[in-house]
Write an enzyme that holds these catalytic residues in place. Structure first.
Site, PDB file in Angstrom:
ATOM      1  N   ASN A  34      13.296 -62.657 -74.491  1.00  0.00           N
ATOM      2  CA  ASN A  34      13.103 -61.513 -75.374  1.00  0.00           C
ATOM      3  C   ASN A  34      12.822 -60.254 -74.583  1.00  0.00           C
ATOM      4  O   ASN A  34      12.387 -60.309 -73.445  1.00  0.00           O
ATOM      5  CB  ASN A  34      12.046 -61.773 -76.430  1.00  0.00           C
ATOM      6  CG  ASN A  34      10.795 -62.357 -75.846  1.00  0.00           C
ATOM      7  OD1 ASN A  34      10.718 -62.586 -74.643  1.00  0.00           O
ATOM      8  ND2 ASN A  34       9.812 -62.591 -76.654  1.00  0.00           N
ATOM      9  N   ARG A  35      13.131 -59.152 -75.185  1.00  0.00           N
ATOM     10  CA  ARG A  35      13.047 -57.874 -74.487  1.00  0.00           C
ATOM     11  C   ARG A  35      11.600 -57.458 -74.299  1.00  0.00           C
ATOM     12  O   ARG A  35      10.835 -57.401 -75.248  1.00  0.00           O
ATOM     13  CB  ARG A  35      13.749 -56.798 -75.325  1.00  0.00           C
ATOM     14  CG  ARG A  35      15.245 -56.902 -75.296  1.00  0.00           C
ATOM     15  CD  ARG A  35      15.850 -55.902 -76.248  1.00  0.00           C
ATOM     16  NE  ARG A  35      15.613 -54.528 -75.821  1.00  0.00           N
ATOM     17  CZ  ARG A  35      16.147 -53.478 -76.415  1.00  0.00           C
ATOM     18  NH1 ARG A  35      16.927 -53.643 -77.465  1.00  0.00           N
ATOM     19  NH2 ARG A  35      15.924 -52.269 -75.970  1.00  0.00           N
TER      20      ARG A  35
END
Ligand code: CTP
Ligand code: CA
Length: 246
Positions: A34-35
């Site tokens: 995930n970012r």
């Protein structure tokens, strides 16, 4: 760095900061991630160290460099949510304050494949089954309640866009209640806001149980650089720590 008004607020305190995202392997060459730039977590670690704390930074996958060798900060690298969970569990028992800024993947691939997944000619594409990762923040709050050990002040972070039916502040308030931590920092996201950016807007919400211990209005609204936001979070948490005997 230049001395600031809050210098010494966390003197003698042990602070655990988590930063970055987790990476959940699917096969030897692929992962689910995930970012998270890691900027906020690194800024928090720097702000806590500047306030006199001994900081243990548990860093997942970050775009920014970890502050290896910075005064007052030790760095531990992790990749998966499970590794992060174990690292928080062992460092957390000694900590006065936990700043849980990491973006933890909520799910991981249920099965890890030892060999690289290949395309096949039968026209059947693979389906990836997901499994929930542990909720590290909630588990830390629960452990503390059960064993009486762990950080005195636990701070969660939430990035919310809100939607047609829900205001981000209401979502954050509900999350704070659900997690059981003392403070929750809301980042408003969407339309190029926050992710990887240098400027930020946060609200620091206090749980019902600790609201009376804090001086200013709740929630506290802060805009500015990630460094300024980090200083505000550290100040708020430090203020709470100094008022909360345990
Ligand atoms: N968190 C955690 N463990 C997880 C997921 C989240 O410790 N498995 C922590 C984050 O580090 C953050 C806080 O919980 O401090 C809130 O994360 P968020 O993703 O907003 O919460 P979730 O409960 O996963 O809710 P959502 O379904 O909105 O993602
Ligand atoms: Ca989540």
């Amino acid at each position: 760095s230049a001395p600031s008004a809050q210098n010494g607020l966390l003197a003698g305190r042990r602070v655990v900061v988590t930063a970055g995202g987790t990476r959940e392997p699917l096969d030897p060459v692929r992962y689910l991630g995930n970012r998270s730039s890691g900027k906020q977590g690194v800024a928090l670690a720097a702000a806590a160290a500047a306030a006199g704390a001994q900081v243990h930074l548990i860093a997942g996958i970050m775009e920014v460099a970890a502050p290896e060798g910075a005064a007052g900060i030790t760095v531990e690298r992790v990749e998966t949510a499970e590794e992060l969970h174990n690292a928080v569990a062992s460092a957390g028992d000694e900590a006065d304050l936990l700043l849980m800024a990491a973006a933890v993947a909520d799910f991981r691939p249920a099965d890890y494949t030892e060999a690289k997944i290949k395309k096949t000619e039968d026209g059947v594409d693979p389906v990836i089954h997901l499994q929930r990762n542990p909720d590290i923040l909630s588990a830390t709050v629960r452990r503390r309640a059960e064993r009486g050990t762990g950080p005195t002040v636990i701070v969660g972070f939430a990035a919310e866009t809100g939607d047609a039916a829900n205001d981000p502040l209401d979502l954050a308030q509900a999350k704070l209640l659900r997690k059981g931590c003392e403070l929750l920092v809301l980042n408003r996201v969407g339309e190029g806001l926050v992710f990887g950016q240098d400027d930020t807007e946060i609200h620091i919400l206090a749980s019902f149980g600790v609201q009376g211990l804090l001086g200013e209005a709740d929630p506290l609204h802060v805009t500015g650089s990630k460094q300024e936001a980090a200083r505000a979070v550290v100040e708020r948490a430090g203020e709470l720590l100094s008022r909360q005997a345990r």
